[in-house]
Design a protein around this motif. Structure first.
Motif, short mmCIF file in Angstrom:
data_model
loop_
_atom_site.label_atom_id
_atom_site.label_comp_id
_atom_site.label_asym_id
_atom_site.label_seq_id
_atom_site.Cartn_x
_atom_site.Cartn_y
_atom_site.Cartn_z
N LEU A 185 -7.04 3.27 -13.38
CA LEU A 185 -6.39 4.14 -12.65
C LEU A 185 -7.64 4.35 -11.41
CD1 LEU A 185 -5.00 6.68 -12.04
CD2 LEU A 185 -6.62 8.24 -13.08
N ASP A 186 -6.74 4.19 -10.24
CA ASP A 186 -8.00 4.08 -9.30
C ASP A 186 -8.72 5.19 -9.13
OD1 ASP A 186 -9.03 3.84 -6.93
OD2 ASP A 186 -7.49 2.80 -5.58
N PRO A 187 -10.09 5.02 -8.65
CA PRO A 187 -10.84 6.17 -8.87
C PRO A 187 -10.81 6.82 -7.53
CG PRO A 187 -12.12 3.98 -8.88
CD PRO A 187 -10.26 3.87 -9.51
N ALA A 188 -10.43 6.14 -6.55
CA ALA A 188 -10.17 6.40 -5.39
C ALA A 188 -9.24 7.14 -5.19
CB ALA A 188 -10.36 5.32 -3.93
N ARG A 189 -7.99 7.03 -5.85
CA ARG A 189 -7.02 7.71 -5.47
C ARG A 189 -7.45 9.84 -6.17
NH1 ARG A 189 -1.07 8.55 -4.50
NH2 ARG A 189 0.04 8.73 -6.97
N GLN A 218 0.42 -0.97 0.05
CA GLN A 218 0.24 0.13 0.39
C GLN A 218 0.98 1.32 0.23
OE1 GLN A 218 -3.71 0.33 2.28
NE2 GLN A 218 -2.33 -1.92 3.41
N VAL A 236 -9.65 5.70 -15.68
CA VAL A 236 -10.50 5.07 -14.99
C VAL A 236 -11.25 4.51 -15.50
CG1 VAL A 236 -12.22 5.99 -12.87
CG2 VAL A 236 -10.21 7.69 -13.12
N ALA A 244 2.90 1.58 -3.69
CA ALA A 244 1.26 1.68 -4.41
C ALA A 244 1.50 3.90 -4.74
CB ALA A 244 0.33 1.66 -4.47
N GLY A 256 -9.67 1.43 -15.61
CA GLY A 256 -8.87 0.26 -15.41
C GLY A 256 -7.48 0.39 -14.69
N GLU A 303 0.89 9.85 -12.41
CA GLU A 303 -0.30 9.38 -13.20
C GLU A 303 -1.53 10.27 -13.64
OE1 GLU A 303 -1.70 7.80 -9.09
OE2 GLU A 303 -0.06 8.78 -9.89
N ASP A 321 -9.72 10.74 -6.92
CA ASP A 321 -10.88 11.72 -5.69
C ASP A 321 -9.77 12.02 -4.54
OD1 ASP A 321 -13.03 10.71 -6.75
OD2 ASP A 321 -13.40 9.68 -5.40
N ARG A 322 -8.78 11.13 -4.24
CA ARG A 322 -7.87 11.77 -2.89
C ARG A 322 -7.31 13.57 -3.89
NH1 ARG A 322 -6.88 6.66 -1.84
NH2 ARG A 322 -4.27 6.78 -2.72
#
Length: 350
Positions: free
Chosen positions: A312-316, A166, A307, A169, A310, A280, A318-319
């Motif tokens: 790019l992490d959508p949570a990433r 974690q 996104v 990443a 798949g 990214e 958002d942050r």
């Protein structure tokens, strides 16, 4: 990138050359004609009415010009000092500066100066928080230091690999080190960044083991060790045992700046640091259809396409959006994030 080291370095606390203290060509070129006789010293502690420094001869309490504001000093600063009176003559420009803006404050709070590597310390328990680690990474990136995530209490969990993955990443190429801060192996694991002339700083929440790690890296005897505190088992939060910033000699010949625990870190003046942290996203942005794309709803958005695919992490995302907006709201117009040029000491040069 997860790092493990097994070869400890020799430790010589009596090494007091300027190079061992962190002096480099960056500071040499700032010397002006007539300043050769001034002593070059490094700020070690800053208090309300006094400042101490490390010199080639050892610790020194400095005399300050009248009306000097000690909040202008950062631990790690290089200064020129009259060797006879120990009077501070002037500051030297900082190579790097870690600073943060607190709620309601007009000026940034200085954390540490001339730091080569920032050890971002968190523990393998409920303190581990990727969103908070990203804030520290943005701070380090903006300051121009090399960030390293240090996972303490690795001996308390059975699956340390999950924490390592974690943490790794969060930023491309970030070094992640897991260790037990109480053992000498911790010094070996961090030896790469603690070599002679190198300066590291510790940041992180209270209770993650920063003071314990300092005691290990500095090989402090029990009567000189920093106080350490227990954590609450229900939420892994600890008490503040470090109340001020200070400079310490450590194993391998380097220097360490210890800082009080920071559970809340508001981002401000870190736009470039966020670009590095979220590379990214910042690398995709120029390929969006619109130059001012917010990556939220616009057609032809390359980030949203990543996104959907798949990649790019959508949570990433958002942050990233939350930190970018917070940075914009907290950054005063026209402010300079680097702050590497400190104010001159008041009084005449001799």
């Amino acid at each position: 990138m997860c790092i493990q080291a097994t070869v400890p370095h020799s430790f010589n606390q009596n090494s007091r050359s300027l190079a061992a203290l962190g002096w480099s060509e960056f500071f040499s070129v700032q010397l002006e004609p007539g300043e050769a006789d001034y002593a070059r010293m490094r700020i070690a502690t800053v208090h309300r009415s006094r400042v101490t420094a490390e010199s080639e001869e050892g610790p020194v309490r400095l005399s300050l010009p009248s009306q000097t504001n000690t909040t202008d000093f950062a631990v790690g600063d290089w200064v020129l000092v009259d060797p006879q009176t120990r009077m501070l003559v002037r500051w030297l420009e900082r190579r790097t500066l870690l600073q943060r803006r607190t709620v309601g404050a007009r000026n940034q709070q200085l954390i540490a100066a001339n730091v080569d590597t920032l050890f971002i310390v968190t523990s393998c328990n409920d303190d581990f928080n990727p969103a908070r680690l990203e804030r520290y990474l943005a701070l380090a990136n903006e300051a121009g230091t090399t960030p390293v995530i240090v996972l303490t209490k690795a001996d308390k969990v059975t699956e340390v690999e999950s924490y390592q993955q974690q943490a790794a990443a969060l930023q491309s190429g970030i070094a992640v080190v897991s260790l037990n801060a109480k053992t000498h192996e911790a010094a070996a694991a961090l030896a790469l960044w603690c070599r002679p002339g190198q300066t590291v700083a510790l940041v992180g929440s209270s209770g993650v083991g920063k003071s314990t790690l300092l005691n290990t890296l500095a090989a402090k005897p029990p009567d000189e060790a920093q106080l350490t505190g227990d954590i609450r088992e229900n939420d892994a939060k600890g008490r503040h045992t470090t109340t001020s910033r200070s400079l310490h000699a450590i194993e391998g010949g380097g220097w360490l700046i210890d800082t009080p625990g920071m559970r809340t870190l508001h981002v401000s003046d870190v736009a470039a640091g966020l670009d590095i942290l979220f590379a990214e996203i910042s690398e995709l942005a120029p390929t969006c259809r619109f130059r001012d794309c917010t990556h939220a709803y616009e057609p032809g958005c390359a980030v949203q396409a990543a996104v959907a695919a798949g990649m790019l992490d959508p949570a990433r995302l958002d942050r990233w959006r939350k930190l970018r907006e917070e940075d914009r709201e907290n950054t005063p117009s026209g402010s300079s994030s680097r702050g590497n040029k400190p104010p001159k000491a008041r009084g005449k040069r001799r």
